[in-house]
Motif scaffolding. Structure first.
Motif, PDB file in Angstrom:
ATOM      1  N   ILE A  53      50.161  42.263  34.633  1.00 29.68           N
ATOM      2  CA  ILE A  53      50.663  42.152  35.786  1.00 29.68           C
ATOM      3  C   ILE A  53      50.954  40.389  35.889  1.00 29.68           C
ATOM      4  O   ILE A  53      49.997  39.814  36.112  1.00 29.68           O
ATOM      5  N   GLU A  54      52.161  40.167  35.968  1.00 28.97           N
ATOM      6  CA  GLU A  54      52.557  38.834  36.166  1.00 28.97           C
ATOM      7  C   GLU A  54      53.189  38.461  37.726  1.00 28.97           C
ATOM      8  O   GLU A  54      54.048  39.109  38.020  1.00 28.97           O
ATOM      9  N   THR A  55      52.495  37.515  38.126  1.00 28.80           N
ATOM     10  CA  THR A  55      53.146  36.995  39.419  1.00 28.80           C
ATOM     11  C   THR A  55      53.519  35.422  39.662  1.00 28.80           C
ATOM     12  O   THR A  55      52.834  34.699  38.658  1.00 28.80           O
ATOM     13  N   ASP A  56      54.122  34.922  40.544  1.00 31.51           N
ATOM     14  CA  ASP A  56      53.974  33.506  40.605  1.00 31.51           C
ATOM     15  C   ASP A  56      52.748  32.539  40.638  1.00 31.51           C
ATOM     16  O   ASP A  56      52.544  31.647  40.160  1.00 31.51           O
ATOM     17  N   ALA A  57      51.717  33.516  41.014  1.00 31.93           N
ATOM     18  CA  ALA A  57      50.383  32.799  41.136  1.00 31.93           C
ATOM     19  C   ALA A  57      49.462  32.954  39.996  1.00 31.93           C
ATOM     20  O   ALA A  57      48.565  32.426  39.842  1.00 31.93           O
ATOM     21  N   GLY A  58      50.030  33.764  39.055  1.00 33.99           N
ATOM     22  CA  GLY A  58      49.317  33.943  37.602  1.00 33.99           C
ATOM     23  C   GLY A  58      49.276  35.323  37.191  1.00 33.99           C
ATOM     24  O   GLY A  58      50.410  36.109  37.449  1.00 33.99           O
ATOM     25  N   ILE A  59      48.540  35.549  36.186  1.00 34.47           N
ATOM     26  CA  ILE A  59      48.684  37.150  35.573  1.00 34.47           C
ATOM     27  C   ILE A  59      47.467  37.718  35.870  1.00 34.47           C
ATOM     28  O   ILE A  59      46.202  37.391  36.402  1.00 34.47           O
ATOM     29  N   TRP A  60      47.552  38.978  35.922  1.00 33.77           N
ATOM     30  CA  TRP A  60      46.408  39.959  36.053  1.00 33.77           C
ATOM     31  C   TRP A  60      46.272  40.897  34.754  1.00 33.77           C
ATOM     32  O   TRP A  60      47.348  41.564  34.586  1.00 33.77           O
ATOM     33  N   VAL A  61      45.277  40.812  34.384  1.00 30.66           N
ATOM     34  CA  VAL A  61      44.856  42.127  33.247  1.00 30.66           C
ATOM     35  C   VAL A  61      44.188  43.264  33.931  1.00 30.66           C
ATOM     36  O   VAL A  61      43.377  43.206  34.486  1.00 30.66           O
ATOM     37  N   LEU A 104      45.739  41.581  43.636  1.00 29.32           N
ATOM     38  CA  LEU A 104      44.271  41.575  43.370  1.00 29.32           C
ATOM     39  C   LEU A 104      43.905  42.585  42.347  1.00 29.32           C
ATOM     40  O   LEU A 104      44.869  43.657  42.209  1.00 29.32           O
ATOM     41  N   THR A 105      42.909  42.448  41.425  1.00 27.35           N
ATOM     42  CA  THR A 105      42.675  43.774  40.557  1.00 27.35           C
ATOM     43  C   THR A 105      41.588  44.263  41.165  1.00 27.35           C
ATOM     44  O   THR A 105      40.477  43.802  41.744  1.00 27.35           O
ATOM     45  N   LEU A 106      41.569  45.614  41.186  1.00 30.82           N
ATOM     46  CA  LEU A 106      40.517  46.565  41.959  1.00 30.82           C
ATOM     47  C   LEU A 106      39.952  47.319  41.000  1.00 30.82           C
ATOM     48  O   LEU A 106      40.183  47.787  39.889  1.00 30.82           O
ATOM     49  N   GLN A 107      38.562  47.683  41.163  1.00 30.92           N
ATOM     50  CA  GLN A 107      37.672  48.765  40.549  1.00 30.92           C
ATOM     51  C   GLN A 107      38.063  50.164  40.721  1.00 30.92           C
ATOM     52  O   GLN A 107      38.141  50.481  41.992  1.00 30.92           O
ATOM     53  N   VAL A 148      38.101  42.674  41.592  1.00 32.51           N
ATOM     54  CA  VAL A 148      37.291  42.502  40.205  1.00 32.51           C
ATOM     55  C   VAL A 148      38.248  41.287  39.837  1.00 32.51           C
ATOM     56  O   VAL A 148      39.618  41.235  39.805  1.00 32.51           O
ATOM     57  N   GLY A 149      37.516  40.168  39.178  1.00 35.95           N
ATOM     58  CA  GLY A 149      38.089  38.777  39.026  1.00 35.95           C
ATOM     59  C   GLY A 149      38.750  39.058  37.441  1.00 35.95           C
ATOM     60  O   GLY A 149      38.208  38.554  36.564  1.00 35.95           O
ATOM     61  N   LEU A 150      39.765  39.679  37.712  1.00 35.19           N
ATOM     62  CA  LEU A 150      40.695  39.827  36.180  1.00 35.19           C
ATOM     63  C   LEU A 150      41.777  38.979  36.211  1.00 35.19           C
ATOM     64  O   LEU A 150      42.936  39.262  35.502  1.00 35.19           O
ATOM     65  N   ASN A 151      41.851  38.098  36.807  1.00 32.39           N
ATOM     66  CA  ASN A 151      43.256  37.247  36.794  1.00 32.39           C
ATOM     67  C   ASN A 151      43.264  35.832  36.431  1.00 32.39           C
ATOM     68  O   ASN A 151      41.915  35.217  36.321  1.00 32.39           O
ATOM     69  N   LEU A 152      44.328  35.224  36.118  1.00 31.19           N
ATOM     70  CA  LEU A 152      44.232  33.934  35.450  1.00 31.19           C
ATOM     71  C   LEU A 152      45.383  33.166  36.323  1.00 31.19           C
ATOM     72  O   LEU A 152      46.578  33.288  36.073  1.00 31.19           O
ATOM     73  N   PRO A 153      44.695  32.219  37.136  1.00 30.53           N
ATOM     74  CA  PRO A 153      45.858  31.440  38.193  1.00 30.53           C
ATOM     75  C   PRO A 153      46.859  30.472  37.238  1.00 30.53           C
ATOM     76  O   PRO A 153      46.333  30.118  36.356  1.00 30.53           O
ATOM     77  N   ALA A 154      47.925  30.589  37.750  1.00 33.72           N
ATOM     78  CA  ALA A 154      48.721  29.548  36.865  1.00 33.72           C
ATOM     79  C   ALA A 154      48.886  28.407  37.552  1.00 33.72           C
ATOM     80  O   ALA A 154      48.772  27.984  38.880  1.00 33.72           O
TER      81      ALA A 154
END
Length: 265
Positions: A53-61, A104-107, A148-154
């Motif tokens: 998932i891509e947003t302006d704030a970064g990506i989420w796997v 955010l990514t959720l468990q 869950v911290g699965l994001n990469l801030p841009a």
């Protein structure tokens, strides 16, 4: 003609809708949607493999044992890792007030999976009392799920964005921060300071996070642990396993076993 999961006119309604909608899709083809937004909140979960998932704030796997929450009116794009098998829950604006206000990514968990499976068979129209109660369970699970911290801030600086794009194209690139600063035309100290200010990570930690999130996608697609480690530039499999466990709290092998033992819907 675009392949919508749900009628766009429904998602951009005035907000009068008060019922959630669950859409389940299994396709032999990969799925990719361009950057867009709508009035509804959306919880997105793959059934197999992973999605990005891509947003302006970064990506989420988003591996199959997790889900990604996108609040209303947030621009987002999706790309599946291989054939798309997944679900989406669309939450009308009136029901989003108590839900997370940032992506955010959720468990995932068995209760949420079972509720989604049931709700995916609902017909359009007013909720029955039983459906209303189940919808409340789904909303409660979104509200209280463990992030869950699965994001990469841009980064926002154009020079840092150039570096981020180049790194994403070759995560095995071993150039150090000073070399990247020279390549992008920025002082090393400025690069170091701005990476922390704009992403919350040092340059080294940001690159490590980018590699490990890519590893999740590669593992979800069936790649061998050794192949993933070498393709991402790790000197040996032990270094990769150590970094993976430090970040995700489990080894790559245990992570894959957990996913196979806890199938989604």
């Amino acid at each position: 003609m675009p392949d919508y999961l749900i009628d766009p006119s429904f998602l951009n309604a005035s907000g009068d809708a008060a019922s959630i909608r669950v859409v389940l899709r299994r396709s032999p083809l990969a799925r990719e949607t361009a950057l867009h937004s709508h009035a509804f909140g959306q919880l997105i979960g793959p059934l197999k493999g992973s999605a990005r998932i891509e947003t302006d704030a970064g990506i989420w796997v988003v591996p199959a044992i997790h889900a990604a929450w996108v609040p209303p009116h947030h621009d987002h794009a999706l790309q599946s890792n291989g054939p798309f098998q997944g679900w989406s829950i669309y939450v009308p604006p009136v029901l989003c007030a108590n839900l997370p206000q940032s992506p955010l990514t959720l468990q995932g968990n068995a209760l949420l999976d079972a509720a989604i499976q049931r709700a995916s068979h609902w017909q359009n129209g007013p909720e029955t009392p039983a459906q209303h109660r189940l919808a409340q369970v789904i909303l409660d699970e979104i509200a209280t799920a463990q992030p869950v911290g699965l994001n990469l801030p841009a980064p926002q600086d154009a020079r840092l964005q150039r570096i981020a794009r180049q790194l994403a194209a070759d995560l095995a690139d071993h150039r150090g921060m000073a070399e990247w600063a020279n390549w992008a035309g920025i002082a090393p100290r400025t690069l170091s300071r701005r990476f922390v200010a704009e992403t919350g990570f040092t340059f080294r930690d940001w690159r490590q996070r980018a590699r490990l999130l890519a590893a999740l996608e590669m593992l979800a697609s069936g790649r061998a642990v050794t192949t993933v480690a070498l393709d991402l530039g790790y000197e040996n499999i032990s270094a990769f396993i150590t970094a993976f466990k430090k970040t995700f709290g489990t080894t790559p092998g245990q992570y894959l076993a957990y996913g196979s033992e806890n199938p989604a819907i």
